[in-house]
Design an enzyme around this catalytic site. Structure first.
Site, PDB file in Angstrom:
ATOM      1  N   LYS A  41      97.666  85.944 -43.730  1.00 43.21           N
ATOM      2  CA  LYS A  41      98.841  86.823 -43.829  1.00 43.21           C
ATOM      3  C   LYS A  41     100.107  85.979 -43.809  1.00 43.21           C
ATOM      4  CE  LYS A  41      98.698  87.513 -38.800  1.00 43.21           C
ATOM      5  NZ  LYS A  41      98.338  88.441 -37.717  1.00 43.21           N
ATOM      6  N   ARG A 136      98.510  98.404 -29.946  1.00 45.45           N
ATOM      7  CA  ARG A 136      99.166  98.355 -31.238  1.00 45.45           C
ATOM      8  C   ARG A 136      98.456  99.448 -32.046  1.00 45.45           C
ATOM      9  NH1 ARG A 136      99.972  92.387 -33.756  1.00 45.45           N
ATOM     10  NH2 ARG A 136      97.821  92.684 -34.411  1.00 45.45           N
ATOM     11  N   HIS A 166      91.453  93.769 -31.317  1.00 43.99           N
ATOM     12  CA  HIS A 166      92.326  92.588 -31.263  1.00 43.99           C
ATOM     13  C   HIS A 166      92.723  92.325 -29.821  1.00 43.99           C
ATOM     14  CE1 HIS A 166      94.986  89.578 -32.863  1.00 43.99           C
ATOM     15  NE2 HIS A 166      96.089  90.189 -32.495  1.00 43.99           N
ATOM     16  N   ARG A 220      88.236  86.163 -36.389  1.00 44.41           N
ATOM     17  CA  ARG A 220      89.359  86.031 -37.329  1.00 44.41           C
ATOM     18  C   ARG A 220      90.212  84.833 -36.911  1.00 44.41           C
ATOM     19  NH1 ARG A 220      89.208  91.119 -35.430  1.00 44.41           N
ATOM     20  NH2 ARG A 220      91.163  90.805 -34.295  1.00 44.41           N
ATOM     21  N   TYR A 264     130.951  73.776 -40.376  1.00 43.81           N
ATOM     22  CA  TYR A 264     131.618  75.068 -40.145  1.00 43.81           C
ATOM     23  C   TYR A 264     132.047  75.207 -38.694  1.00 43.81           C
ATOM     24  CZ  TYR A 264     130.152  76.883 -44.684  1.00 43.81           C
ATOM     25  OH  TYR A 264     129.982  77.103 -46.018  1.00 43.81           O
ATOM     26  N   CYS A 310     124.218  74.585 -41.998  1.00 43.23           N
ATOM     27  CA  CYS A 310     124.790  75.488 -43.009  1.00 43.23           C
ATOM     28  C   CYS A 310     123.658  76.248 -43.703  1.00 43.23           C
ATOM     29  CB  CYS A 310     125.567  74.714 -44.059  1.00 43.23           C
ATOM     30  SG  CYS A 310     126.708  73.496 -43.421  1.00 43.23           S
ATOM     31  N   ASP A 312     122.659  75.887 -46.783  1.00 40.93           N
ATOM     32  CA  ASP A 312     121.893  75.039 -47.708  1.00 40.93           C
ATOM     33  C   ASP A 312     121.888  73.562 -47.344  1.00 40.93           C
ATOM     34  OD1 ASP A 312     121.921  77.405 -49.455  1.00 40.93           O
ATOM     35  OD2 ASP A 312     124.022  76.852 -49.729  1.00 40.93           O
TER      36      ASP A 312
HETATM   37  C1  LIG Z   1      97.330  87.760 -36.960  1.00 45.81           C
HETATM   38  C2  LIG Z   1      96.070  88.345 -36.528  1.00 45.81           C
HETATM   39  C3  LIG Z   1      94.974  87.508 -36.249  1.00 45.81           C
HETATM   40  C4  LIG Z   1      95.069  86.008 -36.196  1.00 45.81           C
HETATM   41  O1  LIG Z   1      95.603  85.618 -34.939  1.00 45.81           O
HETATM   42  P1  LIG Z   1      95.793  84.096 -34.538  1.00 45.81           P
HETATM   43  O2  LIG Z   1      96.317  84.129 -33.161  1.00 45.81           O
HETATM   44  O3  LIG Z   1      96.788  83.526 -35.490  1.00 45.81           O
HETATM   45  O4  LIG Z   1      94.468  83.445 -34.666  1.00 45.81           O
HETATM   46  C5  LIG Z   1      93.759  88.123 -35.966  1.00 45.81           C
HETATM   47  N1  LIG Z   1      93.646  89.471 -35.953  1.00 45.81           N
HETATM   48  C6  LIG Z   1      94.683  90.291 -36.179  1.00 45.81           C
HETATM   49  C7  LIG Z   1      94.479  91.761 -36.131  1.00 45.81           C
HETATM   50  C8  LIG Z   1      95.936  89.759 -36.467  1.00 45.81           C
HETATM   51  O5  LIG Z   1      96.978  90.574 -36.678  1.00 45.81           O
END
Ligand SMILES: *Cc1c(COP(=O)(O)O)cnc(C)c1O
Length: 378
Positions: A41, A136, A166, A220, A264, A310, A312
């Protein structure tokens, strides 16, 4: 004419694909999971989604996960035969768009399933999300879980193939992790989890820190695939190698005298005769104003940023040895992403995600440049 694989400014990110491959393979071996999602992602945490996905798949990941459908659709243009999961909520009216591109989606609550009911397009693969304590998205109790399963089972064109949750705590609280595990057990009590083809729970922290969860066949892998630790509060079971580095070059060197001011707001005042070097990177590249006063490295020596960053360009206090054209390292193995995060009072995730797509990415294998991605010329 496309310039997608070229760039015309002296600021670039380098991504070491060998290091990504090594991290994936080490963590896969350590965790022992059959299924490993490479989480790509946010343009692979700023590293480049397609390039990282390919490297991770070569190294032992077998599936891809992203947050949003748009991200999945972009990956699918290049990568055809691998499962891609959207972990976040998608709009029920977008199920057909996902399914037509063979993208797996998440059912995250009963209201969503009710809205999706009767879906009659191309069959879609669905993973059910349990909220076990992160609060969440996801179903929060056994009753909703059972109802969600029953409702999805009744849908001819929604195939319930996965189950996931998660974890909220990478560091400190093992107790919260344990509570989440107990919650999953409580919510799914009475269901044979082998009915799901994929059961995946761990993020990087859990993959590195905890043994496999019961009845779970995947994890994951996000931040640690990029060689960045999810936390500094536990000991890593294997070495992680930072794949990301950020570079620029000096475009001008000038001599300044006492009383001169830099940048700046004229906030930096010169006290004794000195040299200032200018480099073409700024906050629009994600090199945020917070980086003011931090060091950069030129020819192996560190120099401080002076004055405000700045949009850029950024100024650095240099010495006689620094010449126009010299490479400046802003993030490398000495100036780590972790150190930058610590200086800015944030997490390593945010540092790499912040480097914008105005900065071209250069990919390396065996120390050699293998490809370039410049999203200015999509
Ligand atoms: C981003 C995310 C992950 C990955 O998490 P890390 O801490 O980067 O390994 C796994 N599962 C879900 C649902 C996430 O949103």
């Amino acid at each position: 004419m496309s310039y997608h694989d070229a760039f015309f400014r002296d600021t670039w990110v380098e991504v070491d694909l060998d290091r990504i491959a090594e991290n994936v393979s080490n963590i896969k071996q350590h965790s022992g999971y059959e299924n490993l999602y490479a989480v790509v992602k946010a343009n692979a945490y700023g590293h480049g989604d397609v390039e990282v996905a390919r490297a991770a798949l070569d190294a032992g990941a077998n599936m891809l996960a992203v947050a949003f459908l748009d991200e999945a659709l972009n990956l699918r243009r290049e990568i055809k035969d691998v499962p891609v999961l959207v972990m976040g909520a998608i709009r029920p009216q977008d199920i057909a768009v996902a399914a037509e591109q063979n993208i797996d989606i998440t059912a995250h609550d009963l209201q969503w399933i009710e809205a999706a009911a009767g879906y009659s397009g191309v069959p879609a693969n669905v993973h059910l999300k349990i909220d076990s304590g992160m609060h969440r998205i996801g179903v929060t109790n056994a009753e909703s879980f059972n109802k969600a399963c029953a409702m999805l089972d009744a849908e001819a064109n929604l195939n319930l193939i996965g189950l996931f949750t998660h974890f909220a705590t990478a560091d400190g609280s093992v107790e919260h992790y344990q509570n989440q595990l107990n919650k999953v057990a409580e919510i799914t009590d009475g269901t044979d989890l082998t009915r799901f083809k994929y059961v995946h729970q761990s993020n990087s922290a859990a993959l590195l820190r905890h043994p496999q969860q019961p009845a779970t066949n995947g994890g994951r892998l996000g931040i640690s695939m990029y060689g960045l630790a999810p936390s500094d509060e536990f000991e890593l079971p294997c070495e992680l190698k930072q794949a990301f580095s950020l570079h620029s070059r000096i475009t001008q060197v000038k001599r300044l005298y006492p009383g001169d001011k830099v940048g700046y707001g004229a906030t930096y005042e010169v006290e004794e005769e000195m040299l200032v070097g200018v480099m073409p990177i700024g906050y629009a590249d994600g090199w945020l104003r917070y980086h003011q006063d931090r060091p950069v490295e030129i020819n192996g020596k560190q120099y401080p940023i002076v004055g405000r960053v700045c949009m850029d360009q950024t100024m650095v206090r240099v010495d006689e040895s620094v010449q126009v054209g010299d490479q400046v390292d802003l993030l490398n193995d000495n100036l780590t992403v972790d150190a930058a995060a610590q200086d800015l009072n944030t997490i390593n995730y945010e540092i790499v995600c912040s480097i914008s797509d105005r900065v071209p990415r250069v990919y390396k294998r065996g120390g050699e440049k293998v490809s370039v991605r410049n999203d200015r010329f999509k």
